[in-house]
Design an enzyme around this catalytic site. Structure first.
Site, PDB file in Angstrom:
ATOM      1  CD1 TRP A 277      18.447  -7.967  -6.131  1.00 21.25           C
ATOM      2  CD2 TRP A 277      19.436  -6.053  -7.218  1.00 21.25           C
ATOM      3  NE1 TRP A 277      18.601  -8.159  -7.421  1.00 21.25           N
ATOM      4  CE2 TRP A 277      19.109  -6.970  -8.167  1.00 21.25           C
ATOM      5  CE3 TRP A 277      20.094  -4.693  -7.453  1.00 21.25           C
ATOM      6  CZ2 TRP A 277      19.623  -6.642  -9.515  1.00 21.25           C
ATOM      7  CZ3 TRP A 277      20.541  -4.644  -8.571  1.00 21.25           C
ATOM      8  CH2 TRP A 277      20.195  -5.728  -9.646  1.00 21.25           C
TER       9      TRP A 277
ATOM     10  CG  ASN B  53      16.669  -9.518 -10.071  1.00 24.92           C
ATOM     11  OD1 ASN B  53      17.074  -9.887  -9.034  1.00 24.92           O
ATOM     12  ND2 ASN B  53      16.888 -10.696 -10.869  1.00 24.92           N
ATOM     13  CG  ASP B  54      13.924 -11.499 -13.323  1.00 20.79           C
ATOM     14  OD1 ASP B  54      14.786 -10.542 -13.490  1.00 20.79           O
ATOM     15  OD2 ASP B  54      14.310 -12.590 -13.528  1.00 20.79           O
TER      16      ASP B  54
ATOM     17  CD  GLN C 138      15.065 -14.001  -8.458  1.00 19.99           C
ATOM     18  OE1 GLN C 138      16.088 -14.258  -8.736  1.00 19.99           O
ATOM     19  NE2 GLN C 138      14.034 -14.852  -8.132  1.00 19.99           N
TER      20      GLN C 138
ATOM     21  CD1 TRP D 284      20.471 -10.505  -8.780  1.00 20.27           C
ATOM     22  CD2 TRP D 284      22.409 -11.216  -9.191  1.00 20.27           C
ATOM     23  NE1 TRP D 284      20.309 -11.712  -9.248  1.00 20.27           N
ATOM     24  CE2 TRP D 284      21.727 -12.454  -9.586  1.00 20.27           C
ATOM     25  CE3 TRP D 284      23.801 -11.367  -9.539  1.00 20.27           C
ATOM     26  CZ2 TRP D 284      21.892 -13.460 -10.064  1.00 20.27           C
ATOM     27  CZ3 TRP D 284      24.374 -12.569 -10.004  1.00 20.27           C
ATOM     28  CH2 TRP D 284      23.265 -13.656 -10.281  1.00 20.27           C
TER      29      TRP D 284
ATOM     30  CG  ASP E 187      14.446 -17.674 -15.476  1.00 15.15           C
ATOM     31  OD1 ASP E 187      14.675 -17.694 -14.471  1.00 15.15           O
ATOM     32  OD2 ASP E 187      15.230 -16.760 -16.445  1.00 15.15           O
TER      33      ASP E 187
ATOM     34  CD  GLU F  72      18.480 -14.081 -18.279  1.00 21.41           C
ATOM     35  OE1 GLU F  72      19.430 -14.652 -17.572  1.00 21.41           O
ATOM     36  OE2 GLU F  72      18.259 -12.874 -18.317  1.00 21.41           O
TER      37      GLU F  72
HETATM   38  C1  FRU Z   1      16.841 -12.304 -15.307  1.00 18.20           C
HETATM   39  C2  FRU Z   1      17.320 -13.524 -14.337  1.00 18.20           C
HETATM   40  C3  FRU Z   1      16.744 -14.798 -14.517  1.00 18.20           C
HETATM   41  C4  FRU Z   1      17.061 -15.366 -13.387  1.00 18.20           C
HETATM   42  C5  FRU Z   1      17.179 -14.326 -12.219  1.00 18.20           C
HETATM   43  C6  FRU Z   1      18.302 -14.401 -11.144  1.00 18.20           C
HETATM   44  O1  FRU Z   1      17.116 -11.115 -15.031  1.00 18.20           O
HETATM   45  O2  FRU Z   1      18.897 -13.428 -14.843  1.00 18.20           O
HETATM   46  O3  FRU Z   1      17.406 -15.495 -15.777  1.00 18.20           O
HETATM   47  O4  FRU Z   1      16.464 -16.290 -12.856  1.00 18.20           O
HETATM   48  O5  FRU Z   1      17.191 -13.136 -13.165  1.00 18.20           O
HETATM   49  O6  FRU Z   1      18.061 -13.330 -10.248  1.00 18.20           O
END
Ligand code: FRU
Length: 549
Positions: A19, A21-22, A38, A46, A148, A202
């Site tokens: 996985w 993400n950000d 991430q 996640w 963040d 965020e």
């Molecule tokens: C945004 C978020 C951020 C957080 C991260 C956790 O997608 O929710 O706010 O830091 O992903 O994975």
């Protein structure tokens, strides 16, 4: 070997598996680009406690070598997860990372990390000082709503500033913290922005852009004459990113919007992308003097699909970003290094006229891994359909009602990509011109409703209005990057972007086709069309991405 999975992208950023993400902490340091993200090292989904910082390095932002994770949940201040954050190049030239830790009490706090050895060209290992957290949870912020940290910038008083997202007494707020030494941080009383309406926001990003339409980028601490600022926020409610251009005043740490009429509710601000991206983050690329934006594009199929594939999530191609001459609208364009992947090139006869119902195939390049640039000239706007004012509020719905197969006056015209031989599956990227109050409005859409024969896949129409004067220009351009499960489009020279994830079934067994089409009664002329097959980049497999002396 079991071969390359058909959904895996060829030149978008992905880890080898699991996985992501950000985007986190992108930076250029010591001749090398670093990208963190991430990452769940333990699986394709996640998982709240299992987030680490994945880490890759590149010499060109296109080919990437994967390194070990840079930051993992190992200390009391981050034992339940290492969440998003940003990198800053400090005055001595070495980088620092600020990130959110989920601590032993499951509360969000801000932590600092430094490279163990700043002379290591790859910055492989990161040290988390035991004095962390550097910013504990404030008394007026709930434990699950403080996160963040942004890249830091220097004010004229010599103090560093960062932006952090928080909910303060139920109000979504972007807080500013100041520090002289990067270790001790003090909160400014007034937030940079707050909104009662938007829910939790965020991943704040505040960055300078040149105010008068120049494409060059600025260091994050730049200020003064000729500089505007952009405040970007991600809204949990809609899972969309929004931005506002404005004036940032470092004396008060205040932000004055250039479009106050859009109000405080971030959901009425402008969008980077009308498709499926989130949690964007920019950095200043000192090597090429530009600002570059990254953003996460999640999957649109099911979690079971993610688990079966063993991975989930891609990043958009890195985009150069600058402010349009109008001082309100950002423009984005794939970094030019992507063009080094261009191989076989095909064209279409110049000035091909597309009459109503025309569909010309673009033959000769593999349609699953392509880069297409096309310019449409509109000889007449006479047949433009009238647009009711109500529609101005919901362009996405308009794209759904007036899809590519619904004939119009001026448009729909554009590209059809990822099409099966029988056209049962296809993704349409198109424009449609409307008349409104004696002016013209250009709608750009990516219609996924026919993108896959599979059920259980999110297949919406996406769309937005494009900020151009079509009456004056008469030409509108489209660039679309196709990459197996990504269709990433740039309309009107980067004034409107739409990123979509697609899962056609035909790619398991056959090729994808591409077409240029017109489904409006007015003719449109293709004044230029170039399509390239793109080579696969080396992304986190093997070590060819690595150029280390
Ligand atoms: C945004 C978020 C951020 C957080 C991260 C956790 O997608 O929710 O706010 O830091 O992903 O994975």
């Amino acid at each position: 070997s079991e071969g390359r999975h058909v959904r895996r992208t060829a030149y978008h950023f992905q880890p080898a598996k699991n996985w992501q993400n950000d985007p986190n902490g992108p930076m250029y340091y010591n001749g090398m680009y670093h990208f963190f993200y991430q990452y769940n090292p333990h699986g394709a989904l996640w998982d709240i406690g299992n987030l680490s910082w994945g880490h890759s390095v590149s010499g060109d932002l296109v080919n990437w070598a994967a390194l070990d994770t840079a930051i993992d949940p190992t200390a009391p201040f981050d034992i339940n997860g290492c969440w998003s954050g940003s990198a800053t190049i400090l005055r001595g030239g070495t980088p620092a990372i600020l990130y959110t830790g989920i601590d032993a009490n499951k509360e969000q706090v801000q932590n600092l990390a430094f490279p163990k050895n700043p002379a290591d060209p790859l910055l492989r290992e990161w040290h988390k000082p035991s004095y962390n957290p550097v910013i504990p949870l404030p008394a007026d912020v709930p434990g699950d709503k403080f996160r963040d940290p942004s890249t830091a910038w220097l004010g004229r008083d010599g103090l560093w500033r960062i932006a952090v997202s928080a909910e303060v007494s139920g109000v979504a707020s972007t807080l500013v913290y100041r520090s002289a030494d990067f270790v001790h941080w003090e909160r400014n009383d007034a937030p940079l922005h707050s909104s009662r309406a938007a829910g939790m926001v965020e991943c704040p990003d505040l960055f300078p852009v040149k105010a008068h339409g120049e494409e060059g980028g600025l260091d994050t601490s730049a200020s003064g004459a000729g500089v505007s600022h952009v405040l970007k926020l991600s809204v949990m409610d809609t899972l969309q990113d929004y931005y506002m251009v404005g004036r940032y005043d470092d004396a008060a740490d205040a932000f004055v919007p250039a479009e106050p009429e859009r109000g405080d509710d971030v959901r009425n601000w402008r969008r980077f992308d009308y498709g499926h991206v989130y949690a964007a983050k920019s950095f200043f690329d000192a090597r090429r003097n530009r600002r570059v934006l990254w953003a996460w594009a999640n999957e649109s199929d099911s979690q079971a699909d993610d688990v079966a594939r063993g991975w989930s999530g891609v990043q958009t191609v890195p985009r150069k970003l600058w402010l349009d001459k109008d001082g309100k609208q950002l423009r984005q364009w794939p970094i030019e290094e992507i063009e080094t992947l261009r191989r076989k090139r095909v064209g279409l006869r110049r000035n091909t006229m597309l009459s109503a119902g025309a569909m010309n195939e673009i033959v000769g390049v593999a349609g699953a891994q392509a880069d297409v640039e096309v310019a449409f000239r509109i000889p007449s706007l006479e047949e433009a359909e009238a647009l009711d004012s109500n529609w101005l509020l919901d362009p996405q719905k308009l794209c759904g009602e007036k899809g590519a197969s619904v004939p119009g006056g001026v448009g729909p015209f554009g590209l059809i990509v990822m099409a099966s031989g029988d056209l049962q599956e296809h993704t349409a990227v198109f424009f449609r011109v409307f008349r409104h109050d004696d002016k013209y409005k250009v709608l750009m859409c990516t219609d996924l409703t026919r993108s896959s024969a599979r059920a259980g896949v999110y297949k919406p129409p996406y769309g937005g209005f494009v900020d151009i004067d079509i009456e004056e220009r008469k030409t509108i351009k489209l660039r679309t990057l196709v990459d197996h499960s990504v269709v990433e489009s740039y309309g009107a020279e980067g004034r409107a972007c739409i990123t979509a994830r697609v899962y056609p079934e035909h790619v398991e067994t056959s090729n994808s086709h591409m077409f240029v089409f017109n489904n409006g009664t007015d003719k449109v002329k293709v004044t230029k069309l170039e399509a390239w097959e793109l080579a696969a980049a080396t992304v986190n497999v093997g070590d060819e991405g690595l150029i280390v002396s």
